[in-house]
Design an enzyme around this catalytic site. Sequence first.
Site, short mmCIF file in Angstrom:
data_model
loop_
_atom_site.label_atom_id
_atom_site.label_comp_id
_atom_site.label_asym_id
_atom_site.label_seq_id
_atom_site.Cartn_x
_atom_site.Cartn_y
_atom_site.Cartn_z
N SER A 1 0.82 -1.22 0.00
CA SER A 1 0.00 0.00 0.00
C SER A 1 0.85 1.27 0.00
O SER A 1 0.30 2.37 -0.03
CB SER A 1 -0.93 0.01 1.22
OG SER A 1 -0.17 0.06 2.41
N TYR B 1 13.78 -2.00 16.38
CA TYR B 1 13.73 -2.12 14.90
C TYR B 1 14.95 -2.91 14.41
O TYR B 1 14.83 -3.84 13.62
CB TYR B 1 13.70 -0.73 14.26
CG TYR B 1 13.72 -0.80 12.73
CD1 TYR B 1 12.64 -1.32 12.04
CD2 TYR B 1 14.83 -0.37 12.01
CE1 TYR B 1 12.65 -1.40 10.65
CE2 TYR B 1 14.84 -0.44 10.62
CZ TYR B 1 13.75 -0.97 9.95
OH TYR B 1 13.77 -1.06 8.58
N1 NAP Z 1 12.34 3.51 3.99
C1 NAP Z 1 13.54 3.13 4.39
O1 NAP Z 1 14.47 3.96 4.56
C2 NAP Z 1 13.83 1.66 4.61
C3 NAP Z 1 15.17 1.29 4.76
C4 NAP Z 1 15.47 -0.04 4.99
C5 NAP Z 1 14.46 -0.98 5.06
N2 NAP Z 1 13.16 -0.60 4.92
C6 NAP Z 1 12.13 -1.64 5.01
O2 NAP Z 1 11.40 -1.69 3.82
C7 NAP Z 1 10.10 -2.22 4.07
C8 NAP Z 1 9.05 -1.32 3.41
O3 NAP Z 1 9.09 -0.06 4.05
P1 NAP Z 1 8.79 1.31 3.29
O4 NAP Z 1 10.00 2.13 3.40
O5 NAP Z 1 8.20 1.08 1.95
O6 NAP Z 1 7.71 1.93 4.33
P2 NAP Z 1 6.19 2.39 4.16
O7 NAP Z 1 6.05 3.31 3.02
O8 NAP Z 1 5.78 2.85 5.51
O9 NAP Z 1 5.43 1.01 3.82
C9 NAP Z 1 5.29 -0.01 4.78
C10 NAP Z 1 4.28 -1.03 4.30
O10 NAP Z 1 4.18 -2.07 5.30
C11 NAP Z 1 2.82 -2.33 5.51
N3 NAP Z 1 2.54 -2.84 6.85
C12 NAP Z 1 2.89 -2.31 8.05
N4 NAP Z 1 2.37 -3.05 9.04
C13 NAP Z 1 1.67 -4.06 8.46
C14 NAP Z 1 0.90 -5.15 8.94
N5 NAP Z 1 0.69 -5.38 10.25
N6 NAP Z 1 0.34 -6.02 8.04
C15 NAP Z 1 0.50 -5.81 6.73
N7 NAP Z 1 1.20 -4.80 6.19
C16 NAP Z 1 1.77 -3.94 7.06
C17 NAP Z 1 2.09 -1.02 5.26
O11 NAP Z 1 0.77 -1.28 4.83
P3 NAP Z 1 -0.56 -1.06 5.71
O12 NAP Z 1 -0.22 -0.06 6.80
O13 NAP Z 1 -1.56 -0.57 4.72
O14 NAP Z 1 -0.87 -2.43 6.20
C18 NAP Z 1 2.90 -0.45 4.10
O15 NAP Z 1 2.39 -0.90 2.87
C19 NAP Z 1 9.97 -2.33 5.59
O16 NAP Z 1 10.21 -3.66 5.99
C20 NAP Z 1 11.09 -1.41 6.09
O17 NAP Z 1 11.53 -1.77 7.37
C21 NAP Z 1 12.82 0.70 4.69
#
Ligand code: NAP
Length: 278
Positions: A14, A148
């Site tokens: 999403s 985290y």
């Molecule tokens: N952004 C960064 O700098 C970064 C760096 C390293 C790693 N990551 C990792 O990359 C991944 C994606 O993060 P992003 O950066 O794209 O963040 P984001 O834009 O906040 O997206 C996070 C996604 O996870 C979903 N989510 C959260 N809790 C959930 C649950 N209980 N059940 C199902 N879906 C859930 C959310 O969907 P809903 O809330 O609609 O369920 C959303 O689609 C994560 O694992 C994050 O830790 C991010």
Amino acid sequence: MSGNTKIALVTGASSGIGADTALRLREAGHTVYGAARRIERMTALRDAGVRVLSLDVTDEDSIRKAIDTIIHESGRIDVLVNNAGYGSYGSLEDVPLAEARAQIEVNVFGLAHLTQLVLPHMRARRSGTIINISSMGGKLVTPLGGWYHASKYAVEALSDALRMETKQFGINVVVVEPGSIRTEWGAIAAETLKETSSKGAYANLAEGVATTLAASSQPDAKMTSAPSVIGKTIVKAAGARRPRTRYRVGFGAAPMMSLRRLLPDRAFDFVIRRAFGI
Ligand SMILES: NC(=O)c1ccc[n+]([C@@H]2O[C@H](COP(=O)([O-])OP(=O)(O)OC[C@H]3O[C@@H](n4cnc5c(N)ncnc54)[C@H](OP(=O)(O)O)[C@@H]3O)[C@@H](O)[C@H]2O)c1
């Protein structure tokens, strides 16, 4: 159907990395299921031909239903992208253990449960690729991010074990270690941090770290990469016969992980405290 057309499930579709990945996999011609709790946020994906599923990775029934739907409709799952996750920030002293458990529930047990339910289908076909989204934060730690980082270190360890366990079944396990990516992740992490540690003994650290985290979500944020950098990498890994075991991509990932390997602990602490202005 072409032999290269895969059936893929992307969690956390999403927003951010998951949304970009689902769209790119679809553009590449694959059948893509994009899953998250906020299905109302996935109309653009639906319009692009992504099949939208409601999924809460902390809810066993929800996970089972999502997998059953895919198997019923498409007969198999070739690619699982375990991407759903969030950053729960706050000092170890301040974070209530219930919140720490919630962090591990989403980032670790959610990923593990999906993997458990997908594996029998992949084993039966003796093929498949599981792509776990870790972080550079699975290899190095920043202050106020203890839970985290613990969740991402766990993702790293579980992925390494899984890779060795499933080699005999022809299943690939890939770890993606993004650097700093412009998504909602930073704003959500900053919010959790403010709620937890903005008052009290760690308030001075919390202010600097929350400002840095929140800034990384801004559309014009410097020292970040677009989610497309990760989406493209995942599409490449998903389509590869023999993908790499790890992909370090996005701003800061490769240099920061190298620095962590090279520097002694206190020297690395110094670099991190400087970076966060604390
Ligand atoms: N952004 C960064 O700098 C970064 C760096 C390293 C790693 N990551 C990792 O990359 C991944 C994606 O993060 P992003 O950066 O794209 O963040 P984001 O834009 O906040 O997206 C996070 C996604 O996870 C979903 N989510 C959260 N809790 C959930 C649950 N209980 N059940 C199902 N879906 C859930 C959310 O969907 P809903 O809330 O609609 O369920 C959303 O689609 C994560 O694992 C994050 O830790 C991010």
